[in-house]
Each structure stands twice: as C-alpha cells, then as structure tokens.
Design a protein around this motif. Structure first.
Motif, PDB file in Angstrom:
ATOM      1  N   VAL A  22      -2.993  -7.706  -6.400  1.00 57.17           N
ATOM      2  CA  VAL A  22      -3.343  -6.290  -6.372  1.00 57.17           C
ATOM      3  C   VAL A  22      -2.064  -5.466  -6.442  1.00 57.17           C
ATOM      4  O   VAL A  22      -0.982  -5.932  -6.069  1.00 57.17           O
ATOM      5  N   MET A  23      -2.210  -4.237  -6.888  1.00 61.42           N
ATOM      6  CA  MET A  23      -1.125  -3.254  -6.913  1.00 61.42           C
ATOM      7  C   MET A  23      -1.558  -2.035  -6.102  1.00 61.42           C
ATOM      8  O   MET A  23      -2.735  -1.901  -5.766  1.00 61.42           O
ATOM      9  N   PRO A  24      -0.629  -1.133  -5.786  1.00 61.49           N
ATOM     10  CA  PRO A  24      -1.028   0.091  -5.105  1.00 61.49           C
ATOM     11  C   PRO A  24      -1.981   0.906  -5.978  1.00 61.49           C
ATOM     12  O   PRO A  24      -1.921   0.837  -7.208  1.00 61.49           O
ATOM     13  N   ARG A  25      -2.866   1.667  -5.344  1.00 62.80           N
ATOM     14  CA  ARG A  25      -3.741   2.546  -6.114  1.00 62.80           C
ATOM     15  C   ARG A  25      -2.873   3.568  -6.855  1.00 62.80           C
ATOM     16  O   ARG A  25      -1.735   3.839  -6.492  1.00 62.80           O
ATOM     17  N   ASN A  26      -3.416   4.099  -7.893  1.00 59.91           N
ATOM     18  CA  ASN A  26      -2.765   5.112  -8.743  1.00 59.91           C
ATOM     19  C   ASN A  26      -1.700   4.538  -9.671  1.00 59.91           C
ATOM     20  O   ASN A  26      -1.007   5.299 -10.356  1.00 59.91           O
ATOM     21  N   VAL A  27      -1.539   3.222  -9.716  1.00 61.20           N
ATOM     22  CA  VAL A  27      -0.718   2.639 -10.776  1.00 61.20           C
ATOM     23  C   VAL A  27      -1.417   2.947 -12.102  1.00 61.20           C
ATOM     24  O   VAL A  27      -2.642   2.796 -12.206  1.00 61.20           O
ATOM     25  N   PRO A  28      -0.700   3.416 -13.121  1.00 60.02           N
ATOM     26  CA  PRO A  28      -1.346   3.740 -14.396  1.00 60.02           C
ATOM     27  C   PRO A  28      -2.228   2.605 -14.904  1.00 60.02           C
ATOM     28  O   PRO A  28      -1.861   1.428 -14.826  1.00 60.02           O
ATOM     29  N   SER A  29      -3.373   2.959 -15.417  1.00 58.41           N
ATOM     30  CA  SER A  29      -4.358   1.962 -15.816  1.00 58.41           C
ATOM     31  C   SER A  29      -3.809   0.983 -16.849  1.00 58.41           C
ATOM     32  O   SER A  29      -4.110  -0.203 -16.813  1.00 58.41           O
ATOM     33  N   ASP A  30      -2.998   1.499 -17.782  1.00 52.47           N
ATOM     34  CA  ASP A  30      -2.497   0.590 -18.814  1.00 52.47           C
ATOM     35  C   ASP A  30      -1.454  -0.379 -18.270  1.00 52.47           C
ATOM     36  O   ASP A  30      -1.278  -1.480 -18.805  1.00 52.47           O
ATOM     37  N   VAL A  31      -0.782  -0.015 -17.175  1.00 51.65           N
ATOM     38  CA  VAL A  31       0.131  -0.940 -16.523  1.00 51.65           C
ATOM     39  C   VAL A  31      -0.672  -2.072 -15.865  1.00 51.65           C
ATOM     40  O   VAL A  31      -0.331  -3.248 -15.981  1.00 51.65           O
ATOM     41  N   VAL A  32      -1.756  -1.706 -15.187  1.00 52.76           N
ATOM     42  CA  VAL A  32      -2.617  -2.713 -14.574  1.00 52.76           C
ATOM     43  C   VAL A  32      -3.208  -3.618 -15.652  1.00 52.76           C
ATOM     44  O   VAL A  32      -3.289  -4.844 -15.481  1.00 52.76           O
ATOM     45  N   ASP A  33      -3.624  -3.018 -16.763  1.00 52.81           N
ATOM     46  CA  ASP A  33      -4.153  -3.815 -17.880  1.00 52.81           C
ATOM     47  C   ASP A  33      -3.116  -4.803 -18.398  1.00 52.81           C
ATOM     48  O   ASP A  33      -3.442  -5.952 -18.713  1.00 52.81           O
ATOM     49  N   ARG A  34      -1.870  -4.341 -18.497  1.00 52.34           N
ATOM     50  CA  ARG A  34      -0.793  -5.206 -18.996  1.00 52.34           C
ATOM     51  C   ARG A  34      -0.604  -6.403 -18.066  1.00 52.34           C
ATOM     52  O   ARG A  34      -0.485  -7.547 -18.510  1.00 52.34           O
ATOM     53  N   MET A  35      -0.586  -6.142 -16.763  1.00 51.21           N
ATOM     54  CA  MET A  35      -0.408  -7.235 -15.807  1.00 51.21           C
ATOM     55  C   MET A  35      -1.626  -8.149 -15.800  1.00 51.21           C
ATOM     56  O   MET A  35      -1.489  -9.377 -15.706  1.00 51.21           O
ATOM     57  N   ALA A  75       0.826  -1.209   0.000  1.00 52.10           N
ATOM     58  CA  ALA A  75       0.000   0.000   0.000  1.00 52.10           C
ATOM     59  C   ALA A  75       0.861   1.260   0.000  1.00 52.10           C
ATOM     60  O   ALA A  75       0.500   2.271  -0.604  1.00 52.10           O
ATOM     61  N   ARG A  76       2.025   1.199   0.674  1.00 52.24           N
ATOM     62  CA  ARG A  76       2.909   2.358   0.776  1.00 52.24           C
ATOM     63  C   ARG A  76       3.890   2.465  -0.380  1.00 52.24           C
ATOM     64  O   ARG A  76       4.590   3.470  -0.512  1.00 52.24           O
ATOM     65  N   SER A  77       3.985   1.457  -1.213  1.00 50.65           N
ATOM     66  CA  SER A  77       5.003   1.434  -2.258  1.00 50.65           C
ATOM     67  C   SER A  77       4.654   2.370  -3.406  1.00 50.65           C
ATOM     68  O   SER A  77       3.524   2.820  -3.559  1.00 50.65           O
ATOM     69  N   ALA A  78       5.657   2.661  -4.217  1.00 51.37           N
ATOM     70  CA  ALA A  78       5.462   3.565  -5.354  1.00 51.37           C
ATOM     71  C   ALA A  78       4.452   2.976  -6.338  1.00 51.37           C
ATOM     72  O   ALA A  78       4.505   1.778  -6.633  1.00 51.37           O
ATOM     73  N   PRO A  79       3.544   3.793  -6.857  1.00 53.17           N
ATOM     74  CA  PRO A  79       2.522   3.292  -7.795  1.00 53.17           C
ATOM     75  C   PRO A  79       3.058   3.191  -9.213  1.00 53.17           C
ATOM     76  O   PRO A  79       2.546   3.819 -10.137  1.00 53.17           O
TER      77      PRO A  79
END
Length: 321
Positions: free
Chosen positions: A252-265, A78-82
C-alpha cells in the motif's frame, strides 16, 4: 494560429500531469516493513524489492521499523508524502489493529492507496522441541488438562499469528496465554529455545529450524495442505475440524498518491509476481504468490477488516483495548 493553439493545448496537458508521475520513479523508493528481519513480511519484501529494482530501474530499499505489531511502520507510511516514494509491505496484522487500539492514528481503509496483494501465507503451527505432543489432538488435550499454563508467541497484538491462535483457543475451548514479541522471528526463536510452547508462523520463519529439529511442526493453518510440505497435515484434519486461517502480504501507499503512480507500481508488482522465477522463489519459501488489481486488493482489504472484526469480537479481544 492553429499551430499556436495546438502547442498551447499540448503545454496545458503537460502541465496537468503531476510532476512525480511523469518520470516516476526517478529516485530510490523505500518499502517499510513493520517487523524484524527474518520473518515472512521481511522475506517477502526483500524478494519483491530486489525484482522491483530491476523492473523499475531504481532501487527499492527495504527498511525495517519493528514494534507495536507493525503499527510503527504503518503509521510512518500513513504520514509520509503522497509522492509514491514510500510504501508499506502491509500484512494481516494491519486489518485488526483498529480493534486493539482506540487511539490508532490511521485507518487502513481510508488512509492508504491499495496497490496489490503479493502473497498469501499459510502458517505452520510450530511447537517447542520439548513439548510432549506430536499433533493437534494431543496439543488440545494437553491445553485442556493445563488451562492457562501453555503460552504462545506472536508478532504483536492483532497480528495474524495472534488471531490465528485466538481462533484456535476459541474453537478448541482452551486457554493458551498470549506472549507478544516485536516480530515473529523473535517469537520463533523463543519457541526454538524452549521458552515459549508454540507459535503460528510463516513457513520462511520456521523451515530451517524444523529441518534442524529445533522446532517441531504440528500442522498447517490453511484448509488445504501446502506444496512446500505436503506431508504436513492441516489443523482441521488433525484434531480441530473447521479451523482455517492464513496471513497475507501486500503493498500500500499513502492516500492521495497520484493514480497513475499507483497504476505504475501495480503493473510492476503484477509483472514481477507473475514471473516464473519469482513464483518459484515464493513457493519454495512456503508463500503463495497472488497479485491483484488495485480494485481487487481494495475489496480484499475490506473483507479482511470485516473478518478480523468478527474474530476479535467472538474471542473477546476487542474488549481488551
């Protein structure tokens, strides 16, 4: 002039694309696990990480940070870089932690970007070798005859194993005492060494011990029998009608990770989990492969939090915070 305008437009579009998304991933990715090696969360994470490394062309490194029922790892993510380079193998424990701890530093539904469910997890009800029972009905009878004397292990307050046994206590009207450990592997070891009476644990955690007769399996927690052990009856059919609980693992990833990065994963996980060899590997471990869209996983998490809340309130766990 038109050519200049086109070039400017292209450059402007490129500048609008987040740098981390354009070439993602271009360095190793960490996948945190909140429990000790050897448990179901760890087994799932390592199998997925190996295949994701091949799929993405970058190493996906599993890092175990056990303790506090998984909260140490969850808080760290949760605290990590997005930026998409730190993610969590979340589990059913994460859906109930807000009920156990008033000072929780994160919110599962607000502070994370759901990526995908990976597997659902039937639990085996495993008993120590010397416990004088052979099925659920006999366990209930023993627990009623000796209230507060039997003990069960879990991977921490609010964990899926914890809530599974509290549902058992509530439905069977018994009092089996909770003994939390840092991870389910420690709890299973305690059962196998006759220190603790029983545990609800994922099949990867108990199958080898059951084969060596170091624990005895009484039932499976789901409302249906599992493919990995079809002869093992359900809790519901062997003494406690209506009982049904299961765990799950998802990314899950931290919030505010770019949407296309989440899509890629998400696309990578869906592809990996859907591969026949990966599905077979999960099933052999007693895990049921189940990838989802991002939106489906977000809805799943919301439902899990609501169900955990209802169970905690019904069993009086929320008041114990």
């Amino acid at each position: 002039m038109k050519a200049i305008a086109v070039v400017a437009a292209v450059l402007g579009f490129a500048a609008a694309v987040p740098a981390c998304a354009a070439g993602y991933p271009d360095k190793p990715i960490k996948m945190l696990v909140g429990f000790l090696p050897g448990g179901g969360t760890d087994v799932t994470a390592r199998l997925l990480a190996t295949k994701l490394s091949e799929k993405l062309g970058q190493s996906v490194i599993v890092e175990n940070r056990p303790g506090a029922g998984g909260m140490i790892a969850t808080a760290a993510v949760a605290r990590s870089a997005p930026d998409g380079y730190t993610m969590l193998m979340a589990s059913a424990a994460d859906a109930a932690q807000h009920l156990m701890h008033k000072d929780l530093s994160y919110d599962l539904l607000k502070d994370f970007a759901p990526v995908s469910l990976v597997v659902t997890v039937p639990f085996a009800l495993a008993a120590k070798p010397t416990l004088p029972v052979n099925d659920v009905a006999e366990l209930v009878e023993l627990a009623r005859a000796h209230p507060g004397e039997l003990r069960y292990a879990s991977s921490g307050m609010g964990s899926a194993a914890h809530l599974s046994n509290e549902l058992f206590n509530t439905m069977a009207k018994v009092r089996i005492v909770h003994i939390p450990y840092k991870g389910v592997a420690e709890g299973v070891t305690a059962v196998a060494s006759n220190q603790i009476d029983m545990v609800f644990a994922s099949f990867p955690s108990v199958m080898a011990l059951a084969a060596a007769r170091k624990v005895k399996l009484l039932a499976v927690s789901t409302p249906y029998r599992t493919a990995v052990m079809p002869d093992l009856p359900t809790v519901a059919e062997s003494g406690l009608p209506g009982y049904a609980r299961y765990g799950w693992y998802g990314v899950v990833m931290p919030r505010n990770v770019p949407s296309d990065v989440v899509d890629r994963m998400n696309a990578a996980i869906v592809s990996v989990v859907g591969a026949p060899d990966v599905r077979e590997a999960f099933i052999k471990q007693g895990l049921e492969p189940k990838s989802t869209t991002r939106q489906e996983f977000a809805g799943f998490l919301k439902d899990e939090v609501e169900q955990a809340t209802e169970l905690a309130r019904a069993s009086g766990l929320e008041a114990a915070r």
